[in-house]
Design a protein around this motif. Sequence first.
Motif, PDB file in Angstrom:
ATOM      1  N   ASN A 247       0.820  -1.194   0.000  1.00  0.00           N
ATOM      2  CA  ASN A 247       0.000   0.000   0.000  1.00  0.00           C
ATOM      3  C   ASN A 247       0.861   1.254   0.000  1.00  0.00           C
ATOM      4  OD1 ASN A 247      -2.251  -1.615   0.047  1.00  0.00           O
ATOM      5  ND2 ASN A 247      -2.360  -1.646   2.267  1.00  0.00           N
ATOM      6  N   ILE A 248       0.292   2.328  -0.502  1.00  0.00           N
ATOM      7  CA  ILE A 248       1.047   3.565  -0.673  1.00  0.00           C
ATOM      8  C   ILE A 248       0.520   4.607   0.298  1.00  0.00           C
ATOM      9  CG2 ILE A 248       1.618   5.426  -2.278  1.00  0.00           C
ATOM     10  CD1 ILE A 248       1.083   3.333  -4.549  1.00  0.00           C
ATOM     11  N   GLN A 249       1.394   5.170   1.082  1.00  0.00           N
ATOM     12  CA  GLN A 249       1.026   6.269   1.961  1.00  0.00           C
ATOM     13  C   GLN A 249       1.304   7.568   1.215  1.00  0.00           C
ATOM     14  OE1 GLN A 249      -0.336   5.579   5.093  1.00  0.00           O
ATOM     15  NE2 GLN A 249      -0.937   7.727   4.958  1.00  0.00           N
ATOM     16  N   VAL A 250       0.247   8.346   1.000  1.00  0.00           N
ATOM     17  CA  VAL A 250       0.373   9.578   0.225  1.00  0.00           C
ATOM     18  C   VAL A 250       0.591  10.744   1.187  1.00  0.00           C
ATOM     19  CG1 VAL A 250      -0.770  11.112  -1.408  1.00  0.00           C
ATOM     20  CG2 VAL A 250      -1.090   8.641  -1.586  1.00  0.00           C
ATOM     21  N   VAL A 251       1.616  11.523   0.928  1.00  0.00           N
ATOM     22  CA  VAL A 251       1.900  12.652   1.799  1.00  0.00           C
ATOM     23  C   VAL A 251       0.931  13.797   1.500  1.00  0.00           C
ATOM     24  CG1 VAL A 251       4.334  12.031   2.029  1.00  0.00           C
ATOM     25  CG2 VAL A 251       3.632  13.609   0.225  1.00  0.00           C
ATOM     26  N   GLU A 252       0.793  14.685   2.470  1.00  0.00           N
ATOM     27  CA  GLU A 252      -0.105  15.820   2.316  1.00  0.00           C
ATOM     28  C   GLU A 252       0.315  16.672   1.129  1.00  0.00           C
ATOM     29  OE1 GLU A 252      -0.952  17.043   6.529  1.00  0.00           O
ATOM     30  OE2 GLU A 252      -1.699  18.806   5.470  1.00  0.00           O
ATOM     31  N   GLY A 253      -0.649  17.130   0.379  1.00  0.00           N
ATOM     32  CA  GLY A 253      -0.363  17.939  -0.791  1.00  0.00           C
ATOM     33  C   GLY A 253      -0.295  17.135  -2.072  1.00  0.00           C
ATOM     34  N   GLU A 254      -0.212  15.815  -1.928  1.00  0.00           N
ATOM     35  CA  GLU A 254      -0.136  14.941  -3.109  1.00  0.00           C
ATOM     36  C   GLU A 254      -1.452  14.209  -3.358  1.00  0.00           C
ATOM     37  OE1 GLU A 254       2.260  14.749  -5.180  1.00  0.00           O
ATOM     38  OE2 GLU A 254       4.151  15.196  -4.201  1.00  0.00           O
ATOM     39  N   GLU A 255      -2.468  14.532  -2.548  1.00  0.00           N
ATOM     40  CA  GLU A 255      -3.703  13.758  -2.616  1.00  0.00           C
ATOM     41  C   GLU A 255      -4.383  13.862  -3.983  1.00  0.00           C
ATOM     42  OE1 GLU A 255      -3.252  15.694   0.232  1.00  0.00           O
ATOM     43  OE2 GLU A 255      -3.758  14.462   1.968  1.00  0.00           O
ATOM     44  N   LEU A 256      -4.420  15.071  -4.536  1.00  0.00           N
ATOM     45  CA  LEU A 256      -5.106  15.269  -5.810  1.00  0.00           C
ATOM     46  C   LEU A 256      -4.415  14.496  -6.925  1.00  0.00           C
ATOM     47  CD1 LEU A 256      -7.500  16.762  -7.092  1.00  0.00           C
ATOM     48  CD2 LEU A 256      -5.929  18.603  -7.649  1.00  0.00           C
ATOM     49  N   THR A 257      -3.093  14.623  -6.973  1.00  0.00           N
ATOM     50  CA  THR A 257      -2.324  13.898  -7.981  1.00  0.00           C
ATOM     51  C   THR A 257      -2.501  12.395  -7.809  1.00  0.00           C
ATOM     52  OG1 THR A 257      -0.704  15.645  -7.737  1.00  0.00           O
ATOM     53  CG2 THR A 257      -0.056  13.759  -9.040  1.00  0.00           C
ATOM     54  N   ALA A 258      -2.480  11.964  -6.567  1.00  0.00           N
ATOM     55  CA  ALA A 258      -2.606  10.539  -6.288  1.00  0.00           C
ATOM     56  C   ALA A 258      -3.980  10.017  -6.700  1.00  0.00           C
ATOM     57  CB  ALA A 258      -2.364  10.268  -4.803  1.00  0.00           C
ATOM     58  N   SER A 259      -5.033  10.791  -6.413  1.00  0.00           N
ATOM     59  CA  SER A 259      -6.366  10.308  -6.752  1.00  0.00           C
ATOM     60  C   SER A 259      -6.574  10.289  -8.264  1.00  0.00           C
ATOM     61  CB  SER A 259      -7.440  11.150  -6.057  1.00  0.00           C
ATOM     62  OG  SER A 259      -7.382  12.480  -6.476  1.00  0.00           O
ATOM     63  N   ARG A 260      -5.923  11.196  -8.969  1.00  0.00           N
ATOM     64  CA  ARG A 260      -5.987  11.146 -10.434  1.00  0.00           C
ATOM     65  C   ARG A 260      -5.361   9.858 -10.951  1.00  0.00           C
ATOM     66  NH1 ARG A 260      -4.363  17.088 -11.150  1.00  0.00           N
ATOM     67  NH2 ARG A 260      -6.360  18.134 -11.215  1.00  0.00           N
ATOM     68  N   GLY A 261      -4.238   9.512 -10.368  1.00  0.00           N
ATOM     69  CA  GLY A 261      -3.580   8.270 -10.754  1.00  0.00           C
ATOM     70  C   GLY A 261      -4.441   7.057 -10.461  1.00  0.00           C
ATOM     71  N   VAL A 262      -5.086   7.087  -9.300  1.00  0.00           N
ATOM     72  CA  VAL A 262      -5.973   5.976  -8.918  1.00  0.00           C
ATOM     73  C   VAL A 262      -7.090   5.833  -9.931  1.00  0.00           C
ATOM     74  CG1 VAL A 262      -7.696   5.260  -7.207  1.00  0.00           C
ATOM     75  CG2 VAL A 262      -5.440   6.037  -6.454  1.00  0.00           C
ATOM     76  N   ARG A 263      -7.719   6.965 -10.276  1.00  0.00           N
ATOM     77  CA  ARG A 263      -8.861   6.908 -11.184  1.00  0.00           C
ATOM     78  C   ARG A 263      -8.452   6.574 -12.609  1.00  0.00           C
ATOM     79  NH1 ARG A 263     -12.036  12.291  -9.820  1.00  0.00           N
ATOM     80  NH2 ARG A 263      -9.954  12.892  -9.235  1.00  0.00           N
ATOM     81  N   SER A 264      -7.189   6.775 -12.928  1.00  0.00           N
ATOM     82  CA  SER A 264      -6.734   6.496 -14.288  1.00  0.00           C
ATOM     83  C   SER A 264      -6.522   5.004 -14.529  1.00  0.00           C
ATOM     84  CB  SER A 264      -5.433   7.252 -14.569  1.00  0.00           C
ATOM     85  OG  SER A 264      -4.353   6.626 -13.916  1.00  0.00           O
ATOM     86  N   CYS A 265      -6.526   4.239 -13.465  1.00  0.00           N
ATOM     87  CA  CYS A 265      -6.238   2.810 -13.618  1.00  0.00           C
ATOM     88  C   CYS A 265      -7.451   2.079 -14.183  1.00  0.00           C
ATOM     89  CB  CYS A 265      -5.848   2.200 -12.276  1.00  0.00           C
ATOM     90  SG  CYS A 265      -5.544   0.421 -12.424  1.00  0.00           S
ATOM     91  N   PRO A 266      -7.345   1.542 -15.400  1.00  0.00           N
ATOM     92  CA  PRO A 266      -8.495   0.876 -16.018  1.00  0.00           C
ATOM     93  C   PRO A 266      -8.797  -0.480 -15.389  1.00  0.00           C
ATOM     94  CG  PRO A 266      -6.592   0.724 -17.454  1.00  0.00           C
ATOM     95  CD  PRO A 266      -6.171   1.553 -16.276  1.00  0.00           C
ATOM     96  N   GLU A 267      -7.894  -0.998 -14.604  1.00  0.00           N
ATOM     97  CA  GLU A 267      -8.079  -2.327 -14.008  1.00  0.00           C
ATOM     98  C   GLU A 267      -8.618  -2.243 -12.582  1.00  0.00           C
ATOM     99  OE1 GLU A 267      -7.697  -4.739 -16.022  1.00  0.00           O
ATOM    100  OE2 GLU A 267      -6.685  -3.609 -17.586  1.00  0.00           O
ATOM    101  N   ARG A 268      -8.811  -1.030 -12.072  1.00  0.00           N
ATOM    102  CA  ARG A 268      -9.250  -0.839 -10.689  1.00  0.00           C
ATOM    103  C   ARG A 268      -8.315  -1.543  -9.705  1.00  0.00           C
ATOM    104  NH1 ARG A 268     -11.876   2.704 -12.388  1.00  0.00           N
ATOM    105  NH2 ARG A 268     -14.085   2.837 -12.826  1.00  0.00           N
ATOM    106  N   ALA A 269      -7.056  -1.496 -10.019  1.00  0.00           N
ATOM    107  CA  ALA A 269      -6.066  -2.125  -9.140  1.00  0.00           C
ATOM    108  C   ALA A 269      -5.691  -1.210  -7.980  1.00  0.00           C
ATOM    109  CB  ALA A 269      -4.819  -2.488  -9.950  1.00  0.00           C
ATOM    110  N   LEU A 270      -6.121   0.042  -8.075  1.00  0.00           N
ATOM    111  CA  LEU A 270      -5.794   1.026  -7.048  1.00  0.00           C
ATOM    112  C   LEU A 270      -7.076   1.502  -6.387  1.00  0.00           C
ATOM    113  CD1 LEU A 270      -3.342   3.075  -9.268  1.00  0.00           C
ATOM    114  CD2 LEU A 270      -2.709   1.354  -7.586  1.00  0.00           C
ATOM    115  N   GLU A 271      -7.007   1.659  -5.088  1.00  0.00           N
ATOM    116  CA  GLU A 271      -8.201   2.051  -4.336  1.00  0.00           C
ATOM    117  C   GLU A 271      -7.779   2.989  -3.223  1.00  0.00           C
ATOM    118  OE1 GLU A 271     -11.290  -0.063  -1.326  1.00  0.00           O
ATOM    119  OE2 GLU A 271     -10.308  -1.346  -2.794  1.00  0.00           O
ATOM    120  N   ILE A 272      -8.514   4.088  -3.095  1.00  0.00           N
ATOM    121  CA  ILE A 272      -8.212   5.014  -2.014  1.00  0.00           C
ATOM    122  C   ILE A 272      -8.861   4.504  -0.738  1.00  0.00           C
ATOM    123  CG2 ILE A 272      -8.546   7.353  -1.153  1.00  0.00           C
ATOM    124  CD1 ILE A 272      -8.466   8.280  -4.085  1.00  0.00           C
TER     125      ILE A 272
END
Length: 69
Positions: free
Chosen positions: A36-61
């Motif tokens: 699992n990935i711990q996202v630091v403060e300030g990176e949440e938006l970028t991280a959630s974009r990456g999560v949503r870009s995954c077509p396999e739903r391999a990433l989950e917030i």
Amino acid sequence: MRIIVQNAKCQGHARCAAHAPHIFKLDDAGYILPGNIQVVEGEELTASRGVRSCPERALEIDGEPSSTG
Ligand code: SF4
């Protein structure tokens, strides 16, 4: 914010890393590294974009807030 990685679902599209290579680390074959990935403060938006870009739903917030855009 934490991202749950289900690397068994990963098909190596590398879209997550295209959004944020410093958050989503891939192996030499282009698959997400396990753990699992711990996202630091300030990176949440970028991280959630990456999560949503995954077509396999391999990433989950973990604990996704209800107010997402
Ligand atoms: S976008 Fe999804 S399928 Fe592609 S490398 Fe990232 S986790 Fe794997």
